[in-house]
Design an enzyme around this catalytic site. Structure first.
Site, short mmCIF file in Angstrom:
data_model
loop_
_atom_site.label_atom_id
_atom_site.label_comp_id
_atom_site.label_asym_id
_atom_site.label_seq_id
_atom_site.Cartn_x
_atom_site.Cartn_y
_atom_site.Cartn_z
N HIS A 134 -16.65 -17.67 50.83
CA HIS A 134 -16.78 -16.49 51.70
C HIS A 134 -16.01 -15.31 51.10
O HIS A 134 -16.52 -14.19 51.02
CB HIS A 134 -16.23 -16.85 53.09
N GLU A 135 -14.77 -15.58 50.69
CA GLU A 135 -13.93 -14.50 50.16
C GLU A 135 -14.51 -13.90 48.88
O GLU A 135 -14.54 -12.68 48.70
CB GLU A 135 -12.51 -15.01 49.90
N HIS A 138 -17.30 -11.48 49.49
CA HIS A 138 -16.91 -10.12 49.83
C HIS A 138 -16.82 -9.26 48.57
O HIS A 138 -17.24 -8.11 48.55
CB HIS A 138 -15.54 -10.09 50.53
#
Length: 294
Positions: A134-135, A138
């Site tokens: 997820h990170e 980004h």
């Protein structure tokens, strides 16, 4: 699954913010103040964009860590970066016991991934991998750029509104001058509308990072179960809402501050339940029970 829709929605919201600037600016009559506001906001946001990684890392007291200290973390990150065909980011660990993680950096070459000690203790390696997916998403989705642009546009609206208070509006004989009540309304509602749009963009990018991250790891359910654990963990230990942290909140995997009710409109993140539900839908669609743990 939602990615095309998310991209359009972000673009539409950015367009709306730009429209708000034009409306407010036009209503005030293109004064020098308008130009000054735009320039000032562009400068401050360009600076914060280029220093985005340092600001957030400092706020969380995150320290760079070596592979010798955190071999498992390095292995997870390296595999995901390689899968995505991206360079290895710098890794940081924050001493905070609150389970959280964030990525920052304006592009994959300047990326930094930070995890808290709390999250490394709370999650299984598989869940941690979901969070890191997820990170990294980004960064790969250019969300730091998107949120900087959104912050810049919102900042312009706020500055114009504040300047409006000081601008001379001619005598009372001037029919074109905005009436004071309308002016006051704009000064209050303009910035409010801008921040609501800015936060909607932030929530939208979270959904996008969940979707892209789950695609990268091939394991939507790992992220879903990580989010479930994190959501309990952050409620048990909300961070002190000091100014520095508030500025980094939108970068975190979970909103570090408590809040319910109206705060949904003012939250940097979508409701956990909704994020988890979407991940389960994504898993059902991709048959995502088999993580590609190469």
């Amino acid at each position: 699954m939602h990615s095309h829709h998310n991209g359009l929605k972000t673009a539409a919201l950015l367009g709306l913010l730009t429209g708000l600037i034009l409306a407010v600016g036009y209503w005030l009559g293109g004064s020098t103040g308008l130009v000054i506001a735009v320039l000032f906001s562009l400068v401050t946001n360009t600076v914060s964009y280029f220093y985005s990684d340092r600001i957030a890392l400092r706020a969380m007291r995150a320290q760079p860590v070596s592979e010798a200290e955190f071999p498992a973390l390095y292995q997870i990150v390296r595999k995901l970066a390689t899968t995505a065909g991206q360079p290895m980011p710098r890794l940081y660990v924050s001493p905070s016991m609150q389970p959280n993680a964030f990525a920052t950096g304006r592009d994959p070459e300047h990326a930094a991934v930070a995890v808290t000690v709390g999250i490394t203790r709370l999650l299984t390696p598989r869940e941690l991998r979901g969070v890191i997916g997820h990170e990294l998403s980004h960064v790969y989705n250019r969300d730091i750029l998107i949120s900087s642009v959104a912050a810049g546009l919102a900042g312009i609206v706020t500055m114009i509104a504040q300047l409006a208070i000081f601008l001379p509006f001619g005598g009372s004989d001037d029919d074109d001058a905005p009436n004071p009540a309308a002016l006051l309304l704009m000064v209050i509602l303009g910035p409010l509308a801008a921040s609501i749009i800015q936060l909607a963009i932030s929530r939208n990018r979270e959904f996008q990072a969940d979707a892209s991250g789950a695609t990268l790891t091939g394991d939507p359910l790992a992220l879903a179960s990580a989010l479930e654990k994190i959501s309990y963990g952050t409620q048990a230990a909300p961070l002190p809402a000091d100014g520095q942290l508030t500025s980094a909140a939108h970068l975190m995997i979970a909103n570090p501050f408590r809040g319910g009710g109206l705060s949904a409109l003012f939250s940097t993140h979508p409701p956990m339940g909704e994020r988890i539900q979407r991940l389960h839908q994504q898993a059902a669609l991709t048959g995502g029970a088999r993580p590609n743990l190469r």
